[in-house]
Design a protein around this motif. Structure first.
Motif, PDB file in Angstrom:
ATOM      1  N   ALA A  36       0.989  -1.184   0.164  1.00  0.00           N
ATOM      2  CA  ALA A  36      -0.050   0.062  -0.029  1.00  0.00           C
ATOM      3  C   ALA A  36       0.795   1.231   0.048  1.00  0.00           C
ATOM      4  O   ALA A  36       0.529   2.245  -0.768  1.00  0.00           O
ATOM      5  CB  ALA A  36      -0.913  -0.128   1.237  1.00  0.00           C
ATOM      6  N   LEU A  37       1.779   1.466   0.878  1.00  0.00           N
ATOM      7  CA  LEU A  37       3.000   2.432   0.906  1.00  0.00           C
ATOM      8  C   LEU A  37       3.466   2.514  -0.457  1.00  0.00           C
ATOM      9  O   LEU A  37       3.809   3.770  -0.935  1.00  0.00           O
ATOM     10  CB  LEU A  37       4.080   2.132   2.046  1.00  0.00           C
ATOM     11  N   LEU A  38       3.798   1.265  -1.291  1.00  0.00           N
ATOM     12  CA  LEU A  38       4.659   1.578  -2.448  1.00  0.00           C
ATOM     13  C   LEU A  38       3.624   2.312  -3.616  1.00  0.00           C
ATOM     14  O   LEU A  38       3.954   3.043  -4.430  1.00  0.00           O
ATOM     15  CB  LEU A  38       4.978  -0.009  -2.888  1.00  0.00           C
ATOM     16  N   LEU A  39       2.313   2.016  -3.293  1.00  0.00           N
ATOM     17  CA  LEU A  39       1.315   2.627  -4.179  1.00  0.00           C
ATOM     18  C   LEU A  39       0.883   4.022  -3.820  1.00  0.00           C
ATOM     19  O   LEU A  39       0.001   4.696  -4.560  1.00  0.00           O
ATOM     20  CB  LEU A  39       0.099   1.588  -4.331  1.00  0.00           C
ATOM     21  N   GLY A  40       1.354   4.607  -2.584  1.00  0.00           N
ATOM     22  CA  GLY A  40       0.894   5.784  -2.160  1.00  0.00           C
ATOM     23  C   GLY A  40      -0.436   5.783  -1.752  1.00  0.00           C
ATOM     24  O   GLY A  40      -0.988   6.824  -1.617  1.00  0.00           O
ATOM     25  N   GLU A  41      -0.933   4.676  -1.309  1.00  0.00           N
ATOM     26  CA  GLU A  41      -2.211   4.450  -0.509  1.00  0.00           C
ATOM     27  C   GLU A  41      -2.340   4.504   0.662  1.00  0.00           C
ATOM     28  O   GLU A  41      -1.556   3.899   1.634  1.00  0.00           O
ATOM     29  CB  GLU A  41      -2.914   3.400  -1.238  1.00  0.00           C
ATOM     30  N   ARG A  42      -3.033   5.300   1.379  1.00  0.00           N
ATOM     31  CA  ARG A  42      -3.491   5.279   2.777  1.00  0.00           C
ATOM     32  C   ARG A  42      -4.348   3.889   3.229  1.00  0.00           C
ATOM     33  O   ARG A  42      -5.070   3.553   2.276  1.00  0.00           O
ATOM     34  CB  ARG A  42      -3.986   6.472   3.326  1.00  0.00           C
ATOM     35  N   VAL A  43      -4.086   3.584   4.360  1.00  0.00           N
ATOM     36  CA  VAL A  43      -4.805   2.146   4.751  1.00  0.00           C
ATOM     37  C   VAL A  43      -5.822   2.726   5.989  1.00  0.00           C
ATOM     38  O   VAL A  43      -5.413   3.417   6.827  1.00  0.00           O
ATOM     39  CB  VAL A  43      -3.761   1.276   5.367  1.00  0.00           C
ATOM     40  N   ASP A  44      -6.901   2.208   5.776  1.00  0.00           N
ATOM     41  CA  ASP A  44      -8.029   2.286   6.743  1.00  0.00           C
ATOM     42  C   ASP A  44      -7.788   1.119   7.869  1.00  0.00           C
ATOM     43  O   ASP A  44      -7.955   1.587   9.168  1.00  0.00           O
ATOM     44  CB  ASP A  44      -9.332   1.989   6.127  1.00  0.00           C
ATOM     45  N   ILE A  45      -7.581   0.024   7.646  1.00  0.00           N
ATOM     46  CA  ILE A  45      -7.634  -1.133   8.474  1.00  0.00           C
ATOM     47  C   ILE A  45      -6.396  -1.851   8.222  1.00  0.00           C
ATOM     48  O   ILE A  45      -6.055  -2.350   7.002  1.00  0.00           O
ATOM     49  CB  ILE A  45      -8.729  -1.966   8.551  1.00  0.00           C
ATOM     50  N   ALA A  46      -5.455  -2.351   9.206  1.00  0.00           N
ATOM     51  CA  ALA A  46      -4.457  -3.284   8.766  1.00  0.00           C
ATOM     52  C   ALA A  46      -4.951  -4.543   9.768  1.00  0.00           C
ATOM     53  O   ALA A  46      -5.105  -4.576  11.113  1.00  0.00           O
ATOM     54  CB  ALA A  46      -3.122  -2.419   9.537  1.00  0.00           C
ATOM     55  N   LEU A  47      -4.515  -5.567   9.081  1.00  0.00           N
ATOM     56  CA  LEU A  47      -4.810  -7.054   9.877  1.00  0.00           C
ATOM     57  C   LEU A  47      -3.539  -7.739   9.740  1.00  0.00           C
ATOM     58  O   LEU A  47      -2.910  -7.889   8.779  1.00  0.00           O
ATOM     59  CB  LEU A  47      -6.255  -7.612   9.127  1.00  0.00           C
TER      60      LEU A  47
END
Length: 211
Positions: A36-47
């Motif tokens: 997700a970081l590589l794509l520059g996307e923020r994350v709502d939930i991490a599992l």
């Protein structure tokens, strides 16, 4: 609602066109947080079990909801992330990653596509080198894109009435077998290809060679 699930494995960010929009939910399955970081996307939930995070990440940001699961469990992190997305009301799921590395995880992830089809949830998996969808006794329009090859892989013992239009090697009412896969490495010639199957399930695989 549409859910994006970022899972582990190598990805090719420059080839991934599936990007979340406002209102979509973003879930990282353990080491998928790095993708997700590589794509520059923020994350709502991490599992995950969070024994280690990749990419130099030591702790999760405060605005990321954390769902901790045991390291030893029956379901994979990706499967648990899919279950979480469904519990949030997702009726469309995009899985990023999960097609590189361990073959057992790849096959498990492909089985998720079948399960989602049975639940009438639209689902695809992409890592930028491959993009996979599943259909059963249905049809799908595949737009021409950066993926060079289009392959059909029989998921059932026998698949009947397979037709492909708009490709270099067309098929008409063909029969595919799980033990004899010959509808591989086709190429879309026009703007799109129409793939249809009358009976049985197939994986529709778009792919490119590694650079």
């Amino acid at each position: 609602m549409k859910a994006f699930i970022y899972t582990g494995g190598a990805i090719f960010p420059e080839n991934i066109t599936e990007r979340p929009k406002s209102g979509d939910i973003r879930i990282a399955a353990d080491q998928g947080f790095e993708n997700a970081l590589l794509l520059g996307e923020r994350v709502d939930i991490a599992l995950g079990d969070f024994d280690s995070l990749c990419g130099g990440v030591k702790t999760l940001p405060d605005d990321v909801e954390k769902v901790t699961v045991p390291a030893e469990k029956d379901e994979t992190d990706t499967q648990l992330a899919v279950n979480l997305a469904l519990s949030k009301g997702a009726d469309e799921i995009v899985i990023i990653g999960g097609l590189d590395g361990r073959l057992d995880h790849t096959l498990s992830n492909m089985a998720i596509l079948e399960a989602m089809w049975d639940m009438k949830v639209h689902c695809l998996i992409s890592n930028g080198q491959n993009r996979i969808r599943y259909i059963n006794s249905s049809s799908i329009l595949v737009a021409r894109s950066g993926y060079k090859y289009l392959s059909l892989i029989a998921a059932d013992e026998n698949v009947k009435g397979v037709s492909v239009e708009g490709c270099k090697y067309p098929l008409q009412n063909a029969k595919l077998s799980r033990k004899f896969q010959y509808a591989v490495s086709n190429e879309i010639e026009g703007n799109c290809a129409l793939v249809s199957v009358k009976r049985g399930g197939i994986f529709v695989v778009e792919s490119i060679d590694k650079q």
